[in-house]
Design a protein around this motif. Structure first.
Motif, PDB file in Angstrom:
ATOM      1  N   GLU B 148     -12.471 -13.623 -19.546  1.00 17.19           N
ATOM      2  CA  GLU B 148     -12.558 -13.266 -18.136  1.00 17.19           C
ATOM      3  C   GLU B 148     -11.632 -14.181 -17.354  1.00 17.19           C
ATOM      4  O   GLU B 148     -11.587 -15.381 -17.607  1.00 17.19           O
ATOM      5  N   THR B 149     -10.890 -13.580 -16.400  1.00 21.25           N
ATOM      6  CA  THR B 149      -9.956 -14.404 -15.621  1.00 21.25           C
ATOM      7  C   THR B 149     -10.659 -14.979 -14.401  1.00 21.25           C
ATOM      8  O   THR B 149     -11.805 -14.635 -14.109  1.00 21.25           O
ATOM      9  N   LYS B 150      -9.926 -15.814 -13.681  1.00 20.26           N
ATOM     10  CA  LYS B 150     -10.493 -16.401 -12.466  1.00 20.26           C
ATOM     11  C   LYS B 150     -10.808 -15.330 -11.437  1.00 20.26           C
ATOM     12  O   LYS B 150     -11.703 -15.480 -10.618  1.00 20.26           O
ATOM     13  N   GLU B 239      -2.695 -18.620 -19.967  1.00 18.13           N
ATOM     14  CA  GLU B 239      -2.647 -20.015 -19.527  1.00 18.13           C
ATOM     15  C   GLU B 239      -2.904 -20.145 -18.038  1.00 18.13           C
ATOM     16  O   GLU B 239      -3.489 -21.110 -17.578  1.00 18.13           O
ATOM     17  N   LYS B 240      -2.478 -19.146 -17.295  1.00 13.92           N
ATOM     18  CA  LYS B 240      -2.628 -19.239 -15.850  1.00 13.92           C
ATOM     19  C   LYS B 240      -4.049 -18.862 -15.397  1.00 13.92           C
ATOM     20  O   LYS B 240      -4.628 -19.533 -14.544  1.00 13.92           O
ATOM     21  N   ASP B 241      -4.616 -17.772 -15.970  1.00 19.79           N
ATOM     22  CA  ASP B 241      -5.811 -17.183 -15.372  1.00 19.79           C
ATOM     23  C   ASP B 241      -7.102 -17.306 -16.174  1.00 19.79           C
ATOM     24  O   ASP B 241      -8.182 -17.135 -15.611  1.00 19.79           O
ATOM     25  N   ALA B 242      -7.009 -17.563 -17.484  1.00 21.58           N
ATOM     26  CA  ALA B 242      -8.220 -17.503 -18.302  1.00 21.58           C
ATOM     27  C   ALA B 242      -9.288 -18.472 -17.802  1.00 21.58           C
ATOM     28  O   ALA B 242      -8.998 -19.633 -17.521  1.00 21.58           O
ATOM     29  N   ALA B 243     -10.508 -17.983 -17.663  1.00 19.22           N
ATOM     30  CA  ALA B 243     -11.573 -18.831 -17.136  1.00 19.22           C
ATOM     31  C   ALA B 243     -12.771 -18.919 -18.063  1.00 19.22           C
ATOM     32  O   ALA B 243     -13.411 -19.955 -18.161  1.00 19.22           O
ATOM     33  N   LEU B 244     -13.096 -17.812 -18.750  1.00 15.27           N
ATOM     34  CA  LEU B 244     -14.334 -17.765 -19.517  1.00 15.27           C
ATOM     35  C   LEU B 244     -14.164 -16.906 -20.765  1.00 15.27           C
ATOM     36  O   LEU B 244     -13.364 -15.969 -20.760  1.00 15.27           O
ATOM     37  N   VAL B 245     -14.947 -17.201 -21.801  1.00 17.38           N
ATOM     38  CA  VAL B 245     -15.030 -16.293 -22.942  1.00 17.38           C
ATOM     39  C   VAL B 245     -16.295 -15.450 -22.747  1.00 17.38           C
ATOM     40  O   VAL B 245     -17.358 -15.993 -22.489  1.00 17.38           O
TER      41      VAL B 245
END
Lengths: 119, 328
Positions: B148-150, B239-245
């Motif tokens: 999940e992204t930011k 690298e820029k947006d990933a926030a959660l698995v």
């Protein structure tokens, strides 16, 4: 009530099974279309894919069969039938129209309205 | 005998039904069942129209149902869209048929047949509920996992041929430094939800080590397929947006795409399942009444007809849920 039982229920089971086969056939058609999604039916007509029009029309047909045959709406008086069916159809059509129009509008705002929502 | 069962004890105050008074030539109970069904139908329409609203709002990124519901019992790892839900539809249609056969047998005052058909209907109801539970289990558990992204978008992984890749197969486990905060090992009045099996860093590390894997965003292209990013764009996005698995779905997170999809799925199929459940309960009560001979004594099986109306309505709702959740 029991008193009208003899009047129109002699061949009840035959009609029930007929309707069952109809419902099954329609469902099978829907599932086959749903799995294979024929390329030819992906064309958009009146704002929606032909395939989706087919699904919705078949659904309404199934709803008609269930209501008329299984729920025995065909045997009720005109007054009861209309007060239930028409009320439902009018209110639901209005609700769908207003919510889907609004949903499409919100989509446009998100897309073109200079709003950053994927930050 | 019949007067004792038909009197409700409120004659003179309200219309208690009875033989003589029948507006629209329907008995009190049957007419009220019809109007209850009408109001319940409007409730379900409200839910489904709200689903339509949310779907139109996110029309270019809505999850593809065929990819979400593609499990079938005993077929592990086989992509089987529609089959299971078609089976559930048939179960419900068939239990509707046995119900209407019970009503029909009631009209002919055949107690034995009513008992058989009611029992079959109840059985069908239980099978449907079990199927529903299995469907929920698969949905909640998830299959491939996602990032999940930011901005709360979902990024999934595919190989060069477009086949999905599991997060669990991708991630390279690192020594864990982060422990789950529970009541017993931290502040006693706060706790956090279960941590995902892998961290974002582990997934990104695994992604970089696998040159054949690409990121698939939830945005649909003009053919209705999800957009697949190039290798460099994939790494940059991660690298820029990933926030959660994210694994599976609940009311807040959803590995398949928009969380609203999961919310509506739980809410609408849950509300329908609750109707099936109450339908089964009422069917059981009426079934025992039939067994005890209540309606035989009353002289008619109208009660079976009324509960039958409710049962058919549940089937009717499923026809629409089937179309709008799985087909369209």
């Amino acid at each position: 009530m029991g008193h009208d039982a003899a009047a129109h229920h002699e061949s009840g089971t035959k009609r029930i099974w007929n309707v069952f086969w109809l419902l099954s056939a329609v469902t099978i058609v829907e599932v086959v279309f749903g799995i294979f999604k024929p390329e030819a039916l992906e064309t958009v007509v009146l704002g929606m894919k032909i395939l989706n029009w087919i699904f919705i029309i078949l659904t309404l047909y199934k709803a008609y069969l269930i209501t008329w045959a299984f729920m025995h709406m065909e045997g009720e008086t005109k007054g009861l039938r209309r007060s239930v069916v028409w009320t439902g159809i009018f209110l639901v059509s209005y609700l769908i129209f207003i919510l889907l129009t609004e949903g499409g509008y919100v989509y446009e705002v998100f897309k073109n309205g200079y709003k950053a929502w994927d930050f | 005998m019949s007067t004792t069962v038909l009197n409700t004890g409120t004659e003179g105050n309200v219309w208690g039904g009875g033989e003589g008074v029948q507006p629209l030539k329907a008995s009190y109970g049957k007419m009220m069942m019809w109007f209850f069904i009408l109001s319940d139908a409007l409730t379900f329409s409200g839910f489904l129209a709200a689903y339509g609203f949310s779907r139109f709002k996110f029309i270019d990124s809505w999850p593809i149902a065929d990819e979400v519901f593609n499990h079938f019992p005993f077929l592990h790892g086989v992509d089987a869209p529609m089959y299971y839900v078609a089976l559930m539809t048939f179960i419900l249609i068939f239990s509707s048929v046995t119900m209407v056969l019970a009503v029909d047998a009631g009209h002919h005052m055949k107690k034995g047949k009513v008992v058989t058909y009611m029992a079959l209907t109840i059985l069908g109801g239980f099978i449907f509920l079990g199927s529903q539970a299995w469907e929920w289990k698969n949905f909640i558990k998830g299959e491939y996992g996602a990032i999940e992204t930011k901005g709360r978008q979902i990024l999934q992984f595919v190989d060069k041929d477009g086949h999905r890749v599991k997060v669990a197969d991708l991630a390279i486990p690192q020594p864990q430094v982060r422990e789950r905060h529970e009541r017993k090992n931290g502040l006693w009045f706060v706790k956090e939800a279960a941590l995902p099996e892998f961290t974002v860093e582990e997934v990104i590390k695994g992604f970089k080590a696998n040159p054949n894997v690409l990121v698939r965003t939830q945005i649909l292209d003009e053919n209705g397929d999800k957009t697949i990013l190039s290798r460099t764009a994939s790494i940059a996005k991660l690298e820029k947006d990933a926030a959660l698995v994210v694994n599976g779905a609940n009311l807040i997170r959803n590995e398949y795409g928009s969380p609203l999809f999961a919310d509506f799925f739980f809410f609408i199929t849950g509300f329908h399942g609750f109707h099936v459940f109450t339908g089964v309960l009422i069917n059981i009560i009426i079934f025992f009444n039939v067994l005890l001979g209540t309606y035989e004594k009353r002289g008619h099986y109208e009660m079976v007809e009324k509960v039958g109306l409710y049962w058919h309505f549940v089937d009717l709702v499923w026809v629409f849920v089937f179309t709008f959740f799985y087909l369209v």
